[in-house]
Design an enzyme around this catalytic site. Structure first.
Site, short mmCIF file in Angstrom:
data_model
loop_
_atom_site.label_atom_id
_atom_site.label_comp_id
_atom_site.label_asym_id
_atom_site.label_seq_id
_atom_site.Cartn_x
_atom_site.Cartn_y
_atom_site.Cartn_z
N ASP A 76 0.65 -0.90 0.37
CA ASP A 76 0.12 0.24 -0.10
C ASP A 76 0.99 1.34 -0.14
O ASP A 76 2.28 1.08 0.18
CB ASP A 76 -1.11 0.16 1.10
CG ASP A 76 -0.09 -0.12 2.43
OD1 ASP A 76 0.72 -0.52 2.54
OD2 ASP A 76 -1.73 -0.66 3.08
N ASN B 266 -7.92 -2.35 14.55
CA ASN B 266 -9.36 -2.84 13.40
C ASN B 266 -9.65 -3.73 12.90
O ASN B 266 -9.99 -3.77 12.03
CB ASN B 266 -9.75 -1.06 13.44
CG ASN B 266 -8.22 -1.53 11.47
OD1 ASN B 266 -7.98 -1.74 11.45
ND2 ASN B 266 -8.57 -0.01 11.43
N HIS C 139 -7.39 -4.33 10.32
CA HIS C 139 -7.21 -3.70 8.56
C HIS C 139 -6.11 -5.08 7.98
O HIS C 139 -4.51 -5.19 8.92
CB HIS C 139 -7.01 -2.44 8.45
CG HIS C 139 -6.03 -2.02 8.48
ND1 HIS C 139 -5.59 -0.53 9.33
CD2 HIS C 139 -4.74 -2.16 9.10
CE1 HIS C 139 -4.64 -0.62 9.97
NE2 HIS C 139 -4.14 -0.79 9.70
N GLU D 194 -9.45 -1.34 4.88
CA GLU D 194 -10.17 -0.57 6.82
C GLU D 194 -11.48 -1.56 6.60
O GLU D 194 -11.97 -2.36 5.56
CB GLU D 194 -10.42 1.09 6.64
CG GLU D 194 -8.80 1.41 6.43
CD GLU D 194 -7.93 1.28 7.63
OE1 GLU D 194 -7.82 0.66 8.46
OE2 GLU D 194 -7.75 2.36 7.57
C1 F6R Z 1 1.64 -0.80 6.24
C2 F6R Z 1 -0.52 -1.53 6.26
C3 F6R Z 1 -0.52 -1.94 8.10
C4 F6R Z 1 0.45 -2.50 8.77
C5 F6R Z 1 -0.73 -1.98 9.90
C6 F6R Z 1 0.58 -2.19 10.87
O1 F6R Z 1 2.27 -0.78 4.78
O2 F6R Z 1 -0.18 -1.74 4.87
O3 F6R Z 1 -1.24 -3.37 7.80
O4 F6R Z 1 1.02 -3.34 8.10
O5 F6R Z 1 -0.90 -0.97 10.42
O6 F6R Z 1 1.09 -1.43 11.16
P1 F6R Z 1 2.30 -1.16 12.16
O7 F6R Z 1 3.64 -2.39 11.45
O8 F6R Z 1 2.96 0.20 12.04
O9 F6R Z 1 1.59 -2.08 13.68
#
Ligand code: F6R
Length: 205
Positions: free
Chosen positions: A37, A106, A108, A113
């Site tokens: 992403d 959440n 995702h 989301e």
């Molecule tokens: C990042 C992404 C998100 C993160 C998720 C966890 O490219 O796609 O899904 O993997 O928000 O974030 P962290 O690792 O910062 O806890």
């Protein structure tokens, strides 16, 4: 073909991959990397592409053209084309062999989301307010980002293998919901159960 996330979770993984490259001859010469992403518009100098370059690409022997990255700098009228171009590039490369994922509190995966269905493809997405707040704490430049482009849930589920990384007590409930809660678009990580080859790397918490 590798699909790679940004965020705090994969940083030690990237550090170890760099070490394996430097000390044990791990080569990325045959790798094509895709980012999972990207913020849109991406903050200059703090895009997810910059993040991957900083933590991995510039330290290893990824060939020129070996990283296929969503361009978070495209104009609004080109966002849909950019997402279609990305899906086509994944297909043209023969699909993602190994997709690495972090997990949002959440539910995702990528920036899919809550509300993202199993059929979703790479597209422009609006970030949940708690995602924006958490990102702002990780890096100030990310705090102003409310939209992104993300591989869809369907795109992710087409990877041949998936590795999910989720560490620390704050992720524990999300891991439990993803693995044994109801399968629902309200918690997109629950769709990972549809995939036959997902490895969860979690800690004791
Ligand atoms: C990042 C992404 C998100 C993160 C998720 C966890 O490219 O796609 O899904 O993997 O928000 O974030 P962290 O690792 O910062 O806890």
């Amino acid at each position: 073909m590798l699909g790679l996330p940004a965020g705090g979770t994969p940083v030690p993984l990237y550090r170890e991959l760099v070490r394996l490259h430097r000390e044990e001859g791990l080569s990325f010469a045959g790798v094509t990397a895709f980012n999972l992403d990207e913020y849109w518009p991406a903050p200059p100098g703090a895009s997810f592409a910059d993040f991957l370059r900083e933590h991995l690409f510039r330290h290893v022997d990824l060939p020129p053209g070996g990283a296929f990255l969503l361009d978070g700098g495209v104009a609004v009228e080109r966002v849909a084309d950019e997402c279609a171009r990305f899906e086509a590039a994944i297909r043209a490369a023969g699909g993602v062999d190994l997709q690495i994922l972090g997990l949002g509190l959440n539910g995702h995966i990528g920036f899919n989301e809550p509300g993202s269905g199993a059929e979703t493809r790479t597209r422009r997405v609006r970030l949940a307010p708690d995602t924006v707040q958490r990102a702002a704490r990780a890096r100030a430049e990310w705090g102003g980002c409310t939209e992104a482009m993300s591989m869809g849930v369907a795109t992710i589920l087409e990877a041949r293998r998936i590795v999910v990384l989720a560490f620390g007590a704050e992720k524990a409930i999300a891991v439990a919901r993803a693995r044994s809660g109801p399968e629902t678009a309200e918690f997109p990580a629950s769709f990972l159960r549809r995939h036959p080859r997902v490895a969860w790397y979690v800690d004791v918490a």
